[in-house]
Design a protein around this motif. Structure first.
Motif, short mmCIF file in Angstrom:
data_model
loop_
_atom_site.label_atom_id
_atom_site.label_comp_id
_atom_site.label_asym_id
_atom_site.label_seq_id
_atom_site.Cartn_x
_atom_site.Cartn_y
_atom_site.Cartn_z
N ILE A 1 0.85 -1.18 0.00
CA ILE A 1 0.00 0.00 0.00
C ILE A 1 0.89 1.23 0.00
CG2 ILE A 1 -1.70 1.34 1.29
CD1 ILE A 1 -2.88 -1.21 2.33
N PHE A 2 0.68 2.11 -0.98
CA PHE A 2 1.48 3.32 -1.11
C PHE A 2 0.73 4.50 -0.51
CE2 PHE A 2 3.49 0.51 -4.07
CZ PHE A 2 4.84 0.80 -3.88
N VAL A 3 1.38 5.15 0.45
CA VAL A 3 0.73 6.14 1.30
C VAL A 3 1.23 7.54 0.97
CG1 VAL A 3 0.43 6.92 3.69
CG2 VAL A 3 0.46 4.46 3.15
N ALA A 4 0.32 8.43 0.63
CA ALA A 4 0.61 9.87 0.56
C ALA A 4 0.28 10.45 1.93
CB ALA A 4 -0.21 10.54 -0.53
N SER A 5 1.26 11.06 2.58
CA SER A 5 1.06 11.42 3.98
C SER A 5 -0.05 12.44 4.17
CB SER A 5 2.37 11.91 4.60
OG SER A 5 3.01 12.86 3.79
N ALA A 6 -0.27 13.34 3.23
CA ALA A 6 -1.37 14.29 3.38
C ALA A 6 -2.73 13.59 3.30
CB ALA A 6 -1.28 15.40 2.33
N ILE A 7 -2.81 12.51 2.53
CA ILE A 7 -4.06 11.74 2.50
C ILE A 7 -4.29 11.09 3.85
CG2 ILE A 7 -5.24 9.77 1.46
CD1 ILE A 7 -4.00 10.47 -1.19
N ALA A 8 -3.24 10.50 4.43
CA ALA A 8 -3.38 9.88 5.75
C ALA A 8 -3.71 10.93 6.82
CB ALA A 8 -2.09 9.15 6.12
N ASP A 9 -3.23 12.15 6.64
CA ASP A 9 -3.56 13.23 7.57
C ASP A 9 -5.00 13.73 7.39
OD1 ASP A 9 -1.05 13.29 8.74
OD2 ASP A 9 -0.29 14.84 7.38
N GLY A 10 -5.61 13.40 6.27
CA GLY A 10 -6.96 13.90 5.98
C GLY A 10 -6.97 15.32 5.49
N THR A 11 -5.87 15.77 4.87
CA THR A 11 -5.78 17.17 4.43
C THR A 11 -5.48 17.30 2.94
OG1 THR A 11 -3.42 17.26 4.98
CG2 THR A 11 -4.98 17.93 6.70
N CYS A 12 -5.53 16.20 2.21
CA CYS A 12 -5.18 16.24 0.79
C CYS A 12 -6.39 16.62 -0.06
CB CYS A 12 -4.63 14.89 0.33
SG CYS A 12 -3.90 14.92 -1.31
N GLU A 13 -6.17 17.43 -1.05
CA GLU A 13 -7.23 17.85 -1.96
C GLU A 13 -7.39 16.79 -3.05
OE1 GLU A 13 -4.98 21.41 -0.36
OE2 GLU A 13 -4.44 19.54 -1.37
N LEU A 14 -8.32 15.88 -2.86
CA LEU A 14 -8.57 14.83 -3.85
C LEU A 14 -9.44 15.43 -4.96
CD1 LEU A 14 -9.31 11.95 -1.31
CD2 LEU A 14 -7.12 12.53 -2.39
N TRP A 15 -8.83 16.24 -5.78
CA TRP A 15 -9.55 17.14 -6.67
C TRP A 15 -10.41 16.42 -7.70
CZ3 TRP A 15 -8.58 16.61 -11.79
CH2 TRP A 15 -7.38 15.99 -12.17
N TRP A 16 -9.97 15.26 -8.16
CA TRP A 16 -10.75 14.51 -9.15
C TRP A 16 -12.07 14.01 -8.56
CZ3 TRP A 16 -6.18 13.43 -6.90
CH2 TRP A 16 -6.09 12.32 -6.07
N ARG A 17 -12.08 13.74 -7.28
CA ARG A 17 -13.32 13.35 -6.60
C ARG A 17 -14.18 14.57 -6.26
NH1 ARG A 17 -14.84 8.12 -7.38
NH2 ARG A 17 -13.15 6.68 -6.90
N ILE A 18 -13.53 15.68 -5.92
CA ILE A 18 -14.29 16.90 -5.63
C ILE A 18 -15.05 17.36 -6.87
CG2 ILE A 18 -14.13 19.30 -4.88
CD1 ILE A 18 -13.52 17.17 -2.69
N LEU A 19 -14.40 17.30 -8.03
CA LEU A 19 -15.09 17.62 -9.28
C LEU A 19 -16.31 16.73 -9.46
CD1 LEU A 19 -12.23 18.11 -11.91
CD2 LEU A 19 -13.57 19.88 -10.77
N GLU A 20 -16.13 15.45 -9.21
CA GLU A 20 -17.23 14.49 -9.37
C GLU A 20 -18.39 14.84 -8.43
OE1 GLU A 20 -18.15 9.72 -8.64
OE2 GLU A 20 -16.08 10.40 -8.86
N LEU A 21 -18.09 15.12 -7.17
CA LEU A 21 -19.13 15.42 -6.19
C LEU A 21 -19.91 16.67 -6.57
CD1 LEU A 21 -17.22 14.76 -2.83
CD2 LEU A 21 -18.94 13.29 -3.90
N ALA A 22 -19.20 17.72 -6.98
CA ALA A 22 -19.87 18.97 -7.32
C ALA A 22 -20.79 18.80 -8.52
CB ALA A 22 -18.83 20.06 -7.60
N ILE A 23 -20.30 18.13 -9.55
CA ILE A 23 -21.11 17.93 -10.76
C ILE A 23 -22.28 17.00 -10.48
CG2 ILE A 23 -21.04 16.95 -13.10
CD1 ILE A 23 -18.09 17.94 -13.21
N ARG A 24 -22.04 15.99 -9.68
CA ARG A 24 -23.11 15.03 -9.36
C ARG A 24 -24.28 15.68 -8.66
NH1 ARG A 24 -21.81 11.08 -4.61
NH2 ARG A 24 -22.53 12.96 -3.51
N ASP A 25 -24.00 16.63 -7.76
CA ASP A 25 -25.03 17.14 -6.86
C ASP A 25 -25.62 18.48 -7.28
OD1 ASP A 25 -24.67 14.89 -5.32
OD2 ASP A 25 -23.26 15.85 -3.95
#
Length: 353
Positions: free
Chosen positions: A125-149
């Motif tokens: 498992i490859f870990v990006a530390s900001a993702i593990a911290d809960g502070t990473c901007e998962l921008w591809w998912r944010i785009l999906e959420l905004a368009i979906r809703d």
């Protein structure tokens, strides 16, 4: 983005023509480093708007993949063993496969790890530390959420303001494609500021979303107790390394390893490049990964591994288990190496024209 329908057609033609089976002994190389991101119920097969479905597979497909490879005589080995075989150029009578999972999402622990443990299959498992911290901007998912809703999306890009209706499925897909590549190609720091402003406009909590999907450090510590598990580094902020100055890219790599060592008690031996395609990681970055002290580094370049990869262990290709291609006959064709050999021949011919 490539059209999955055309790729599926090509895989089907190769499979039914038996070319892949006949040519496999000379095309398959040593084996495959398999790449996963999300393993979730219904992954990759949900109806409606799901533009990131290629990053998802169903747990049932992962289980079937493992059982199928075992029946085919493929050795399922750890990443460390795979890298050592590549380094030695050790070609066996049967190919190998190793399982890698990028980013460190909670669904890996919930759905993938139980299957891998049941079959006694090593995994990394490859870990990006900001993702593990809960502070990473998962921008591809944010785009999906905004368009979906929402029924309309307004986005201010360097090229100008985009206003798109997003009421219908076709409109949502069109809007996502209109935004995805411009955002991906932004300067990495500009991109992160941009997505936070965009998310705020549509009432999305960027950090809250990251925390909801990511493995935290406590959960990652529990995984270090599993002898089947290897934890690798995946940068600090999930930036595309090639889009950073060399010094910053090196700091992203070494800083990620430093943080993992502090949190989990062991420095990672391996690195996976975020995004990992040719536009996100190149020869300069492979050299930086070596300078950072990693024993090997993985890309998302599509392909199997061969003796040729011993020349540089810091730019290894992988075979994606992709949500658009969850069929075992497709897997057989890909594991044969024939599609990748055909691609490489076509590229060489085009270079001569």
């Amino acid at each position: 983005m490539q059209d999955p329908r055309l790729i599926r057609l090509g895989l089907s033609v190769l499979g039914t023509s038996r070319f892949s089976r006949l040519l496999a002994p000379i095309c398959r190389g040593m084996g495959a480093i398999l790449m996963l991101h999300h393993v979730v119920p219904g992954g990759g097969e949900q109806g409606g708007f799901n533009p990131n479905r290629g990053l998802e597979i169903r747990p049932e497909f992962l289980n079937s993949t493992i059982e199928h490879l075992q029946r085919r005589g493929v050795e399922l080995i750890s990443l460390a063993e795979a890298v050592e075989r590549i380094r030695r150029g050790a070609v066996g009578s049967q190919p190998f496969a190793t399982v890698t999972i990028d980013d460190g999402y909670r669904d890996a622990l919930d759905y993938a790890v139980p299957i891998l443990r049941r079959h006694r299959v090593p995994y990394a498992i490859f870990v990006a530390s900001a993702i593990a911290d809960g502070t990473c901007e998962l921008w591809w998912r944010i785009l999906e959420l905004a368009i979906r809703d929402h029924d309309e999306i307004i986005a201010e890009l360097p090229e100008g303001t985009i206003t798109r209706p997003t009421r219908t499925l076709a409109q949502k897909r069109s809007a996502f494609l209109a935004l995805y590549w411009p955002v991906r190609r932004m300067d990495q720091h500009v991109q992160r500021r941009w997505i936070r402003e965009f998310a705020a406009r549509y009432g999305i909590d960027v950090d809250g979303y990251c925390r909801s999907v990511a493995l935290d450090w406590s959960e990652l510590r529990s995984l270090t107790e599993d002898p089947l598990c290897t934890i690798g580094a995946h940068s600090i902020n999930h930036f595309a390394m090639s889009r950073l100055p060399a010094r910053e890219a090196l700091a992203e790599m070494t800083g990620s390893a430093d943080r993992i060592e502090r949190e989990l008690g062991r420095r990672p031996d391996f690195f996976a490049f975020p995004y990992g395609d040719e536009s996100s990681a190149g020869p300069r970055d492979f050299d930086l990964a070596r300078e950072a002290g990693f024993a090997a580094a993985l890309t998302t370049a599509k392909g199997l591994v061969s003796q040729d990869n011993a020349r540089s262990l810091w730019g290894l290709p992988r075979l994606s288990l992709n949500g658009d291609y969850q069929r075992l006959d497709y897997l057989d064709v890909l594991m044969s190496g024939v599609p990748f050999a055909a691609r490489d021949i076509a590229r060489r011919l085009l270079d001569r024209i």
